[in-house]
Structure formats: C-alpha cells, structure tokens
Design a protein around this motif. Structure first.
Motif, PDB file in Angstrom:
ATOM      1  N   CYS A  17       0.843  -1.212   0.000  1.00 12.11           N
ATOM      2  CA  CYS A  17       0.000   0.000   0.000  1.00 12.11           C
ATOM      3  C   CYS A  17       0.871   1.252   0.000  1.00 12.11           C
ATOM      4  O   CYS A  17       0.596   2.210  -0.725  1.00 12.11           O
ATOM      5  N   TRP A  18       1.903   1.225   0.813  1.00 13.23           N
ATOM      6  CA  TRP A  18       2.799   2.385   0.911  1.00 13.23           C
ATOM      7  C   TRP A  18       3.538   2.589  -0.408  1.00 13.23           C
ATOM      8  O   TRP A  18       3.736   3.729  -0.848  1.00 13.23           O
ATOM      9  N   ALA A  19       3.933   1.508  -1.063  1.00 12.02           N
ATOM     10  CA  ALA A  19       4.632   1.620  -2.342  1.00 12.02           C
ATOM     11  C   ALA A  19       3.728   2.251  -3.400  1.00 12.02           C
ATOM     12  O   ALA A  19       4.192   3.010  -4.249  1.00 12.02           O
ATOM     13  N   LEU A  20       2.423   1.959  -3.338  1.00 10.46           N
ATOM     14  CA  LEU A  20       1.496   2.451  -4.348  1.00 10.46           C
ATOM     15  C   LEU A  20       0.924   3.827  -4.011  1.00 10.46           C
ATOM     16  O   LEU A  20       0.623   4.599  -4.916  1.00 10.46           O
ATOM     17  N   ALA A  21       0.764   4.116  -2.738  1.00  8.29           N
ATOM     18  CA  ALA A  21       0.128   5.385  -2.344  1.00  8.29           C
ATOM     19  C   ALA A  21       0.791   5.930  -1.071  1.00  8.29           C
ATOM     20  O   ALA A  21       0.167   6.000  -0.006  1.00  8.29           O
ATOM     21  N   PRO A  22       2.053   6.343  -1.183  1.00 11.11           N
ATOM     22  CA  PRO A  22       2.775   6.822   0.017  1.00 11.11           C
ATOM     23  C   PRO A  22       2.205   8.102   0.589  1.00 11.11           C
ATOM     24  O   PRO A  22       2.507   8.454   1.728  1.00 11.11           O
ATOM     25  N   GLU A  23       1.354   8.796  -0.194  1.00  6.46           N
ATOM     26  CA  GLU A  23       0.746  10.010   0.331  1.00  6.46           C
ATOM     27  C   GLU A  23      -0.410   9.698   1.279  1.00  6.46           C
ATOM     28  O   GLU A  23      -0.868  10.576   1.999  1.00  6.46           O
ATOM     29  N   ILE A  27       4.149   3.422   7.193  1.00  3.23           N
ATOM     30  CA  ILE A  27       4.512   2.148   7.801  1.00  3.23           C
ATOM     31  C   ILE A  27       5.136   2.436   9.163  1.00  3.23           C
ATOM     32  O   ILE A  27       6.045   3.265   9.262  1.00  3.23           O
ATOM     33  N   ASP A  28       4.656   1.763  10.194  1.00  2.84           N
ATOM     34  CA  ASP A  28       5.206   2.035  11.524  1.00  2.84           C
ATOM     35  C   ASP A  28       6.509   1.264  11.744  1.00  2.84           C
ATOM     36  O   ASP A  28       6.969   0.523  10.869  1.00  2.84           O
ATOM     37  N   GLU A  29       7.092   1.439  12.928  1.00  2.00           N
ATOM     38  CA  GLU A  29       8.411   0.840  13.180  1.00  2.00           C
ATOM     39  C   GLU A  29       8.370  -0.689  13.194  1.00  2.00           C
ATOM     40  O   GLU A  29       9.392  -1.342  13.041  1.00  2.00           O
ATOM     41  N   GLU A  30       7.183  -1.243  13.339  1.00  2.00           N
ATOM     42  CA  GLU A  30       7.054  -2.703  13.289  1.00  2.00           C
ATOM     43  C   GLU A  30       6.689  -3.198  11.895  1.00  2.00           C
ATOM     44  O   GLU A  30       6.502  -4.388  11.678  1.00  2.00           O
TER      45      GLU A  30
END
Ligand code: SF4
Length: 78
Positions: A17-23, A27-30
């Motif tokens: 999800c972060w790779a596709l829509a980082p805005e 992603i948390d520390e875990e």
C-alpha cells in the motif's frame, strides 16, 4: 465514500500500500501500515484505489459514514 482505515489484525506488513500510495499510507516501526492522519478520505484517489485492490490481506477497509457524515457507531465487545 467511507473513511479509510487499516485493520491491524489483518495487515501483514507487505508495505505494498505504501509503495502504491505513500501520500496516504505510512509504515510504523514494526512494519505495519496505517492511514496518515488527515488522509482518511482519500479513498477515491486512483493510487489509493489501486493500493486497496493490491493489498493481499484485504486489510484496507472503509468505515461507513451515515447520511450526516458522522462516523457510524462501531460495535464494541468490551
Ligand atoms: S498492503 Fe495490506 S497487508 Fe500490506 S502493509 Fe499495506 S495494508 Fe498491510
């Protein structure tokens, strides 16, 4: 359009999800994903829709809102 959230019980931390829509996703520390505060209503953006479709765990959900735009009551078992 509902309010986006990530079900922490389903998220396995692929970070797709972060790779596709980082805005919208962080992603948390875990290694688990969360919706960035203030981005809960970005679910109709193409990147975000793609992220929702590509989550292997179907962990990105939309919380229904009622007609007045208020958050629907969530069922609590506690
Ligand atoms: S793609 Fe899905 S399972 Fe992977 S980090 Fe994002 S919400 Fe979690």
């Amino acid at each position: 359009m509902g309010e986006l959230w990530v079900d922490g019980g389903r998220c396995q931390g692929h970070a797709r999800c972060w790779a596709l829509a980082p805005e919208t996703f962080e992603i948390d520390e875990e290694g688990y994903a969360h919706v960035i505060p203030g981005r809960e209503n970005s679910g109709d953006e193409p990147n975000v829709r793609k992220a929702i479709r590509n989550c292997p765990e179907r962990a990105i959900l939309e919380r229904e809102t009622d007609d007045a735009g208020e958050k629907a009551e969530e069922v609590s078992t506690s």
